[in-house]
Design an enzyme around this catalytic site. Structure first.
Site, short mmCIF file in Angstrom:
data_model
loop_
_atom_site.label_atom_id
_atom_site.label_comp_id
_atom_site.label_asym_id
_atom_site.label_seq_id
_atom_site.Cartn_x
_atom_site.Cartn_y
_atom_site.Cartn_z
N ARG A 100 0.84 -1.19 0.00
CA ARG A 100 0.00 0.00 0.00
C ARG A 100 0.88 1.25 0.00
O ARG A 100 0.57 2.25 -0.67
CB ARG A 100 -0.93 -0.01 1.22
CG ARG A 100 -2.01 -1.07 1.14
CD ARG A 100 -2.71 -1.28 2.48
NE ARG A 100 -3.47 -0.11 2.89
CZ ARG A 100 -4.06 0.01 4.08
NH1 ARG A 100 -3.95 -0.97 4.98
NH2 ARG A 100 -4.74 1.10 4.39
N CYS B 271 -1.40 6.12 9.00
CA CYS B 271 -1.83 4.85 8.40
C CYS B 271 -3.06 5.13 7.54
O CYS B 271 -3.22 6.24 7.04
CB CYS B 271 -2.10 3.79 9.46
SG CYS B 271 -3.40 4.21 10.62
#
Length: 257
Positions: A183, A241
């Site tokens: 990611r 995050c």
């Protein structure tokens, strides 16, 4: 406001010892009902006896913001903590049934709101059960004697989008990204629809799973080596995050070293 700082991470045996004399002790079960990391508990429907259910989404996030896990205002946090019986003098221990996943978020929120006497149970419910300690069925009791804790947000503990953007032009802190390497690199899709993968420019990748050994935090020695390899220097750190949850796992790891 509390001045005593307790260890940020405690073992099941240490929590069991605290429960032998539970005066002023509040144990909060912050197990999620779902998660974006695809994790599942092996112990559904169980809790540490006497634990009180804390809901990150419903109680400890701002429902008026369009993003998940947004930091609530101090008054809302006070209300949620008081409803769970938290007092200024309470010793709080938080855990979840995935090991170490959502509990660090509530640990960080309590500290950011001025309550320093809060710890995360290392390994959560799985470690508690592995240690041969008792469990009970999860309780839905919400009728606790109201606490008196009044929150006061430390504004320095949270960065806004504008502060992160300004940091790109005039760097003064390093952003550590707790998402997976894929990611971060943009080679794996984000689990949230419409959110592109990739990362904030000049940020550093430290996937939250890399600070864990199974369901527990790695040793202080292992974490020291892990952070040393990042060559962080003495610059301030900002943890990020997908929604602010797993960032708190890497923050908890940094707190160990």
């Amino acid at each position: 406001m509390q001045s005593t700082v307790v260890p940020s991470l405690i073992s099941p045996e240490e929590l069991a010892a605290l429960l032998e004399n539970p005066l002023d002790l509040i144990v909060l079960d912050v197990s999620p009902t779902s998660n974006k990391s695809g994790l599942q508990t092996a112990h559904p429907g169980l809790q540490i006896p006497g634990a009180r259910k804390a809901d990150l989404k419903a109680q400890f996030s701002d429902p008026d913001r369009p993003w998940p896990n947004t930091v609530p205002i101090a008054a809302a946090f006070s209300h949620a903590a008081q409803a769970l019986g938290v007092n200024h003098e309470s010793r709080v221990v938080v855990y979840d049934n995935l090991g170490i996943y959502s509990a660090p978020r509530l640990w960080w929120l309590f500290r950011s709101m001025g309550h320093q006497q809060v710890s995360v149970l290392d390994g959560g419910l799985p470690a508690w059960i592995a240690a041969g300690l008792p469990t009970s069925p999860q309780e839905e009791n919400n009728n606790y004697e109201a606490g008196n804790f009044e929150a006061s947000l430390d504004e320095a503990s949270v960065w806004s989008r504008d502060q992160v953007t300004a940091n790109l032009a005039a760097p003064k802190a390093l952003v550590i990204d707790a998402r997976s390497a894929g990611r971060f690199a943009g080679t794996a899709a984000e689990p949230r629809i419409g959110l592109p993968s990739g990362h904030i420019p000049a940020s550093c990748s430290l996937p939250f799973k890399s600070v864990l050994q199974g369901m527990k935090m790695k040793s202080k020695e292992e974490l020291t080596q892990l952070f040393a390899e990042l060559e962080l220097g003495d610059q301030p750190l900002v943890f990020s995050c997908g929604s602010g949850l797993t960032a708190c796992i890497t923050l908890l790891a940094a707190d160990q070293v």
